[in-house]
Structure formats: C-alpha cells, structure tokens
Design a protein around this motif. Structure first.
Motif, PDB file in Angstrom:
ATOM      1  N   GLU A  45      64.050  87.673  36.328  1.00 39.91           N
ATOM      2  CA  GLU A  45      65.037  88.744  36.441  1.00 39.91           C
ATOM      3  C   GLU A  45      66.267  88.252  37.174  1.00 39.91           C
ATOM      4  OE1 GLU A  45      63.281  90.917  40.466  1.00 39.91           O
ATOM      5  OE2 GLU A  45      62.698  91.660  38.486  1.00 39.91           O
ATOM      6  N   PHE A  64      63.643  91.799  28.631  1.00 38.96           N
ATOM      7  CA  PHE A  64      63.205  93.193  28.764  1.00 38.96           C
ATOM      8  C   PHE A  64      64.151  93.908  29.722  1.00 38.96           C
ATOM      9  CE2 PHE A  64      60.806  90.367  31.494  1.00 38.96           C
ATOM     10  CZ  PHE A  64      60.883  90.954  32.758  1.00 38.96           C
ATOM     11  N   ASP A  65      64.219  95.225  29.618  1.00 34.38           N
ATOM     12  CA  ASP A  65      65.212  96.018  30.342  1.00 34.38           C
ATOM     13  C   ASP A  65      65.166  95.805  31.846  1.00 34.38           C
ATOM     14  OD1 ASP A  65      66.038  97.051  27.941  1.00 34.38           O
ATOM     15  OD2 ASP A  65      64.979  98.958  28.156  1.00 34.38           O
ATOM     16  N   GLU A  66      63.958  95.690  32.407  1.00 32.48           N
ATOM     17  CA  GLU A  66      63.819  95.606  33.871  1.00 32.48           C
ATOM     18  C   GLU A  66      64.390  94.324  34.459  1.00 32.48           C
ATOM     19  OE1 GLU A  66      61.424  98.662  32.225  1.00 32.48           O
ATOM     20  OE2 GLU A  66      61.457  96.505  31.746  1.00 32.48           O
ATOM     21  N   GLN A  67      64.782  93.394  33.615  1.00 32.15           N
ATOM     22  CA  GLN A  67      65.378  92.152  34.114  1.00 32.15           C
ATOM     23  C   GLN A  67      66.762  92.374  34.706  1.00 32.15           C
ATOM     24  OE1 GLN A  67      64.947  89.828  30.368  1.00 32.15           O
ATOM     25  NE2 GLN A  67      64.005  88.289  31.676  1.00 32.15           N
ATOM     26  N   PRO A  69      69.833  94.519  36.689  1.00 39.18           N
ATOM     27  CA  PRO A  69      70.082  95.532  37.725  1.00 39.18           C
ATOM     28  C   PRO A  69      71.093  96.588  37.284  1.00 39.18           C
ATOM     29  CG  PRO A  69      71.315  93.555  38.254  1.00 39.18           C
ATOM     30  CD  PRO A  69      70.523  93.248  37.005  1.00 39.18           C
ATOM     31  N   LYS A  71      71.720  99.701  33.779  1.00 41.06           N
ATOM     32  CA  LYS A  71      71.138 100.344  32.607  1.00 41.06           C
ATOM     33  C   LYS A  71      71.599  99.621  31.333  1.00 41.06           C
ATOM     34  CE  LYS A  71      70.931 104.938  34.702  1.00 41.06           C
ATOM     35  NZ  LYS A  71      71.399 106.357  34.617  1.00 41.06           N
ATOM     36  N   HIS A  97      71.820  96.242  24.615  1.00 39.95           N
ATOM     37  CA  HIS A  97      72.482  95.796  25.844  1.00 39.95           C
ATOM     38  C   HIS A  97      73.941  95.428  25.605  1.00 39.95           C
ATOM     39  CE1 HIS A  97      69.321  95.747  28.943  1.00 39.95           C
ATOM     40  NE2 HIS A  97      68.514  95.706  27.900  1.00 39.95           N
TER      41      HIS A  97
END
Length: 205
Positions: A45, A64-67, A69, A71, A97
């Motif tokens: 991340e 993946f999205d959580e990588q 900081p 939205k 993204h």
C-alpha cells in the motif's frame, strides 16, 4: 492559432511506484531517474507521504482499493496504470481509479516519459473540468436561492419589484445579492419553523 502545450520540466518531481518487487519496478525506476525524478517504490500500500507525490504508478493486475489513501477516482495527483493482464475486471478496476495514462508490462527501456506527460495533461484537464462543473453547480444553486428569496419578498405580488427590493437590501447590508438572498431564505425558513412550532403548541394547549 492553436497553442501548443508547453512540455513541463519534470526534474525533481517525486514518483511512487506501487508494485510488488519485480523487474518492472527496476525498469521504471531507471527511466524515471534518467528523467530526473525522485522515485520511491512500495507494496502492498501507499504510505501517507504519497499524498504529496507528483505521480503514482500502480499495478493494475494485483491492485485493490485499500492500497490508496483516497477514494477511487479522487487521487490528488496523476496516476499511471501498469497493465499486464487485459482481463475485463482488471481493466474496469483501473478505470474506476481514473488512471490518467498506462504502461503495458513488461516495461522496456522507453515509454515512461510519454506516460508522464500524458498523465500530467490528462490530470490537469480533468481537474479543470471538475472545477468548471463545480462552478456551474454553484451558480445554479445561487440562482435557485435568488428565485426563492424573490418569491418570499413578492408574496404573490410583482417579482420585478421584489428583485429590486432584494438588491436594495443587499446594498444596505453591504453584501452581494447572492448573500442577501441566502439571508432572506434563512429568515423565511426560521419564520416558517416558528409558525409551525406555534401551531403545534396551540394544538397541544
């Protein structure tokens, strides 16, 4: 005459490479260093300091999205997607993204510089468009507020006289017509709330 965009000087810019340890990272780092950028690679991340980066390269294959900081679609800098798999789901995720440019893997000895320039221009154009849309929405909201204020002042009478009264109030309050309209609407809402409260109390009595 069409004005040709000026090629920016990228020397000293900071680029994060969000990718697992791989020859792709080394190839990108070599090209970025030759251009004059400061590079930092990370996985799995982005660290908080990446928010101040000038560019971010990210792996579209295992990302993946959580990588991130932020939205999806709200990156504060240009993004370059590193694409190896053309699986529809992976492409769709990269698009979510709002990647400003792409590089196909495996990355060779060229391509990074053009990706940087395309990403920068695309990002700036997207920011400019978002700013214009926000400005238009604000203007529409202000016009709706003025209409509500004029309606409240007119009370079924002439709208022209009500608008003149609104302008007169704005001058006497030494504020803009829009601010005066917001004040009138707020006062009208408070009066309506007070009347409703009074009606409730009279029903309860």
């Amino acid at each position: 005459m069409t004005r040709t965009p000026r090629i920016p000087n990228l020397g000293g810019a900071r680029a994060f490479i969000l990718h697992r340890p791989h020859p792709t990272v080394q190839a990108i780092t070599r090209q970025l260093s030759a251009i004059g950028l400061i590079t930092l690679d990370c996985w799995p991340e982005l660290p908080p300091e990446a928010l101040a980066a000038d560019f971010v390269f990210f792996d579209a294959d295992l990302g993946f999205d959580e990588q991130f900081p932020w939205k999806p679609g709200e990156a504060p800098m240009p993004l370059v997607a590193l694409i190896g798999s053309e699986a529809p789901g992976r492409i769709e995720w990269a698009l979510s993204h709002k990647a400003d440019a792409q590089l196909l893997k495996p990355v060779g000895n060229a391509g990074v510089y053009s990706a940087l320039l395309i990403a920068r221009q695309s990002f700036e154009a997207r920011k400019h468009l978002a700013s214009e849309i926000a400005s238009l929405r604000q203007r529409v909201a202000e016009r709706q507020t003025i209409v509500r204020a004029v309606t409240a002042l007119a009370k079924g009478a002439d709208d022209g006289r009500a608008y003149a009264q609104l302008r007169s109030l704005a001058m006497s309050w030494q504020i803009s017509v829009e601010d005066a309209a917001r004040r009138i609407v707020a006062m009208t809402s408070e009066d309506a709330t007070g009347e409703e409260g009074g009606d409730d109390q009279s029903h309860r009595a």
